[in-house]
Design an enzyme around this catalytic site. Sequence first.
Site, PDB file in Angstrom:
ATOM      1  N   GLN A   1      -6.914  -9.651  -2.912  1.00 28.38           N
ATOM      2  CA  GLN A   1      -5.544 -10.042  -3.267  1.00 28.38           C
ATOM      3  C   GLN A   1      -5.184 -11.409  -2.684  1.00 28.38           C
ATOM      4  OE1 GLN A   1      -3.620  -6.548  -1.728  1.00 28.38           O
ATOM      5  NE2 GLN A   1      -4.777  -6.691   0.168  1.00 28.38           N
TER       6      GLN A   1
ATOM      7  N   HIS B   1       9.143   1.892   7.782  1.00 29.93           N
ATOM      8  CA  HIS B   1       8.076   2.470   8.619  1.00 29.93           C
ATOM      9  C   HIS B   1       8.537   3.721   9.362  1.00 29.93           C
ATOM     10  CE1 HIS B   1       6.246  -1.708   8.213  1.00 29.93           C
ATOM     11  NE2 HIS B   1       5.474  -0.873   7.577  1.00 29.93           N
TER      12      HIS B   1
ATOM     13  N   ASP C   1      -0.613  -3.896   7.714  1.00 32.43           N
ATOM     14  CA  ASP C   1       0.198  -4.664   8.670  1.00 32.43           C
ATOM     15  C   ASP C   1       0.350  -3.943  10.008  1.00 32.43           C
ATOM     16  OD1 ASP C   1       2.621  -2.850   8.283  1.00 32.43           O
ATOM     17  OD2 ASP C   1       2.339  -3.624   6.261  1.00 32.43           O
TER      18      ASP C   1
ATOM     19  N   ASP D   1     -12.182   1.549   0.781  1.00 35.14           N
ATOM     20  CA  ASP D   1     -11.235   1.911  -0.263  1.00 35.14           C
ATOM     21  C   ASP D   1     -10.743   3.336   0.034  1.00 35.14           C
ATOM     22  OD1 ASP D   1      -9.948   2.670  -2.610  1.00 35.14           O
ATOM     23  OD2 ASP D   1     -11.332   1.536  -3.878  1.00 35.14           O
TER      24      ASP D   1
ATOM     25  N   ASP E   1       0.561   4.516   2.563  1.00 31.51           N
ATOM     26  CA  ASP E   1       1.409   3.325   2.712  1.00 31.51           C
ATOM     27  C   ASP E   1       0.778   2.223   1.881  1.00 31.51           C
ATOM     28  OD1 ASP E   1       3.050   1.292   3.497  1.00 31.51           O
ATOM     29  OD2 ASP E   1       2.308   1.203   5.559  1.00 31.51           O
ATOM     30  N   SER E   2       0.916   2.353   0.571  1.00 25.71           N
ATOM     31  CA  SER E   2       0.171   1.466  -0.319  1.00 25.71           C
ATOM     32  C   SER E   2       1.060   0.381  -0.894  1.00 25.71           C
ATOM     33  CB  SER E   2      -0.416   2.277  -1.466  1.00 25.71           C
ATOM     34  OG  SER E   2       0.625   2.740  -2.284  1.00 25.71           O
TER      35      SER E   2
ATOM     36  N   PRO F   1      -6.007  -3.371  -6.128  1.00 28.00           N
ATOM     37  CA  PRO F   1      -6.775  -2.281  -5.510  1.00 28.00           C
ATOM     38  C   PRO F   1      -5.999  -0.986  -5.337  1.00 28.00           C
ATOM     39  CG  PRO F   1      -6.125  -3.913  -3.847  1.00 28.00           C
ATOM     40  CD  PRO F   1      -5.753  -4.486  -5.195  1.00 28.00           C
TER      41      PRO F   1
HETATM   42  N1  SAM Z   1       5.046  -0.783   2.521  1.00 28.51           N
HETATM   43  C1  SAM Z   1       4.496  -1.745   1.729  1.00 28.51           C
HETATM   44  C2  SAM Z   1       5.140  -1.929   0.396  1.00 28.51           C
HETATM   45  O1  SAM Z   1       5.495  -0.964  -0.283  1.00 28.51           O
HETATM   46  O2  SAM Z   1       5.342  -3.073   0.022  1.00 28.51           O
HETATM   47  C3  SAM Z   1       3.011  -1.593   1.684  1.00 28.51           C
HETATM   48  C4  SAM Z   1       2.457  -2.334   2.835  1.00 28.51           C
HETATM   49  S1  SAM Z   1       0.786  -2.274   3.207  1.00 28.51           S
HETATM   50  C5  SAM Z   1       0.584  -3.967   3.587  1.00 28.51           C
HETATM   51  C6  SAM Z   1      -0.138  -1.976   1.732  1.00 28.51           C
HETATM   52  C7  SAM Z   1      -1.632  -2.060   2.005  1.00 28.51           C
HETATM   53  O3  SAM Z   1      -2.356  -1.208   1.121  1.00 28.51           O
HETATM   54  C8  SAM Z   1      -2.230  -3.465   1.836  1.00 28.51           C
HETATM   55  O4  SAM Z   1      -2.625  -3.956   3.079  1.00 28.51           O
HETATM   56  C9  SAM Z   1      -3.411  -3.248   0.873  1.00 28.51           C
HETATM   57  O5  SAM Z   1      -4.541  -4.017   1.210  1.00 28.51           O
HETATM   58  C10 SAM Z   1      -3.655  -1.747   1.048  1.00 28.51           C
HETATM   59  N2  SAM Z   1      -4.387  -1.134  -0.064  1.00 28.51           N
HETATM   60  C11 SAM Z   1      -4.220  -1.370  -1.393  1.00 28.51           C
HETATM   61  N3  SAM Z   1      -5.085  -0.625  -2.095  1.00 28.51           N
HETATM   62  C12 SAM Z   1      -5.815   0.111  -1.209  1.00 28.51           C
HETATM   63  C13 SAM Z   1      -6.860   1.063  -1.345  1.00 28.51           C
HETATM   64  N4  SAM Z   1      -7.340   1.399  -2.547  1.00 28.51           N
HETATM   65  N5  SAM Z   1      -7.367   1.609  -0.205  1.00 28.51           N
HETATM   66  C14 SAM Z   1      -6.872   1.273   1.013  1.00 28.51           C
HETATM   67  N6  SAM Z   1      -5.892   0.370   1.192  1.00 28.51           N
HETATM   68  C15 SAM Z   1      -5.366  -0.204   0.092  1.00 28.51           C
END
Ligand code: SAM
Length: 276
Positions: free
Chosen positions: A32, A63, A87, A138, A156-157, A163
């Site tokens: 990303q 959070h 984060d 993943d 928390d995606s 991804p």
């Molecule tokens: N709370 C936040 C929002 O709704 O905007 C989400 C924050 S957190 C930074 C989301 C994280 O999910 C990112 O760091 C991203 O890299 C991760 N992520 C995305 N797809 C993923 C996957 N398939 N497996 C594990 N982590 C994933």
Amino acid sequence: MAEHWFCEQNTPGYSVQWKVVQKLHQETTPFQELMFVELEEWGRTLILDGAVQYTEKDEFIYHEMIAHVPLMSHPRPEKVLIIGGGDGGTLREVLKHPKVASVDMVEIDQRVVETSKVFLPGVASGFDDPRTRLIIDDGINYVHETKQKYDVVLVDSSDPVGPAVQLYSRPFYQDVYRALADDGMLVVQSESPLFYGQLFASIVGNLKDIFPITRVYLATVPTYVSGPWSFTAASKTHDPAHIADDTAIIDGLKYYNKQIHQAAFALPQFILERLG
Ligand code: SAM
């Protein structure tokens, strides 16, 4: 000096502008577009693929609500899994619970973790806690293959682009069900019921088909698209709206308390109708 504004496009007809004081970092990771900026009024901010994920000013609301609602309603939240959350904000909150013995955190993008440690040091402290095991993978693969059984799983995606798309799918939720203990509980961030009503309803519908108990709760997080933001708790036995130990207190919280826990499950009529 010319003013610089960052524009976040939420839907074809709605966007938000943020005044940027300083750009701190930008890179393209294998997964990303990653950026840290300092925003006027909102402070240090993480942006992924053009979507604001985290601002210093209001991150505590999201959070605290994704973590403390399930951890306070599960009587023994000893073994916790976080999917995403690079984060470190959700991890920081989970580690505040004295009953939590271990936290596995599966984040797909190592660069989100590494750069958050540099640009958001206040939140990223949980990575050094001896209870934390960071797995760069993943989340889809991880839950599909794991033999572990967790008491609480938190997803928390990011939004369902790139991804994160499969993190909103029924097969993923089925794998999470299998990776939960017999009285385990899952919480996912389930987007804005007002702006992304169809997506919200499909997340809740998929979880309802798999788990015996599914409960939606809300919080207003100004950073995310305007209005109420939803979380969906799916549980095998315990009611997520019920606080398991009424005497438990977690010090130093800024949003969550027992009244908020209960009130968050009161849903407006349009949401009840959308959920059928
Ligand atoms: N709370 C936040 C929002 O709704 O905007 C989400 C924050 S957190 C930074 C989301 C994280 O999910 C990112 O760091 C991203 O890299 C991760 N992520 C995305 N797809 C993923 C996957 N398939 N497996 C594990 N982590 C994933």
